[in-house]
Design an enzyme around this catalytic site. Sequence first.
Site, PDB file in Angstrom:
ATOM      1  NE  ARG A  48      49.763  40.961  38.209  1.00  9.10           N
ATOM      2  CZ  ARG A  48      50.679  40.002  38.120  1.00  9.10           C
ATOM      3  NH1 ARG A  48      50.643  39.165  37.100  1.00  9.10           N
ATOM      4  NH2 ARG A  48      51.594  39.855  39.037  1.00  9.10           N
ATOM      5  CB  THR A  49      44.321  45.600  36.795  1.00  8.66           C
ATOM      6  OG1 THR A  49      44.356  44.358  37.510  1.00  8.66           O
ATOM      7  CG2 THR A  49      42.995  45.719  36.080  1.00  8.66           C
TER       8      THR A  49
ATOM      9  CE  LYS B 294      43.664  69.619  45.205  1.00  8.48           C
ATOM     10  NZ  LYS B 294      43.783  70.436  43.980  1.00  8.48           N
TER      11      LYS B 294
ATOM     12  NE  ARG C 280      42.261  47.098  41.498  1.00  5.74           N
ATOM     13  CZ  ARG C 280      42.398  45.880  40.997  1.00  5.74           C
ATOM     14  NH1 ARG C 280      42.192  45.685  39.709  1.00  5.74           N
ATOM     15  NH2 ARG C 280      42.739  44.869  41.762  1.00  5.74           N
TER      16      ARG C 280
ATOM     17  CG  HIS D 203      38.920  41.834  38.860  1.00  2.34           C
ATOM     18  ND1 HIS D 203      38.907  42.517  37.656  1.00  2.34           N
ATOM     19  CD2 HIS D 203      40.205  41.856  39.294  1.00  2.34           C
ATOM     20  CE1 HIS D 203      40.139  42.941  37.391  1.00  2.34           C
ATOM     21  NE2 HIS D 203      40.929  42.557  38.374  1.00  2.34           N
TER      22      HIS D 203
END
Length: 320
Positions: free
Chosen positions: A65-66, A93, A115, A143
């Site tokens: 969604r974001t 890695k 994020r 957020h």
Amino acid sequence: MTEAPAFPLFPHRHLLGIKGLSPLDIEMLLDRADAAVAVSRQPLKKLATLRGRTQINLFYEASTRTQSSFELAGKRLGADVMNMSVASSSTKKGETLLDTAATLNAMRPDILVIRHSAAGAAALLAQKVGCSVVNAGDGAHEHPTQALLDALTIRRAKGRIAGLLVAICGDVLHSRVARSNIILLNALGARVRVVAPSTLMPTGLAQMGVEPFTVMEDGLKGADVVMMLRLQRERMAGSFVPSVREYFRFYGLDARKLKAAKEDALVMHPGPMNRGVEIASEVADGPQSVIQEQVEMGVAVRMAVMEALLDPRRNEGDGE
């Protein structure tokens, strides 16, 4: 949206959280987002505001969604948008966030959207790159664009935020959405309550200027806005609730509990929803729900944020 000088210059180079923004800064972004809503509702949605600019979305946590909202916002402004698939990238890695920051910085992007599961990751990245950084959620910290889109949804529906009673309900302990909303709503003059079982109630709420409640009906009494939070079981290291069924019985928003709020109370949820856990379908899809409006406002807010951070006037003066 097409003429940046119509809005005052946003004084910050990054958007790392709501904390640190003045009420004027917040209102400025909401006003820009209001203009972006009109753009998104046009048949031809693409602008040239960020033409030639590069946006990189760096998502260490899955969030369809974001991420899609940021991608769509960038493309509507004409930016070149790149989504980094971190799950299959060099981080698997052993590459660190700082290594990734150095690599991305060498590509000379104009804006990075990050994020991350660790609080402070966005702030760390902002110290290491030469472009603007937007925090799309860092751990249980903040957020900011979610709080802005929630505020825009409320303001468009109610005409104001000051003086409204907002009840934030559910897993407050693990919620960056709750933290950003509390800071923003207090800054704009709303009265904020939080409703949660004691096991999901964070410490220090008194210092944040909110009223805590452990009984749902008491916390919802007279509320103008009921903001539900997702039960974040992936962040729970122990047993915070007896069972999902018990949680819904006492803290899930159903039609009976909603009656404690005002008749015209808005019902909100940042998504994704767990139906039958924190909210009943009859409420989520009911006439008081503005959950779909929140999704639409999300694109508008992210357009506004990127346009504000990449305002060409910033090169003429000093930004933070």
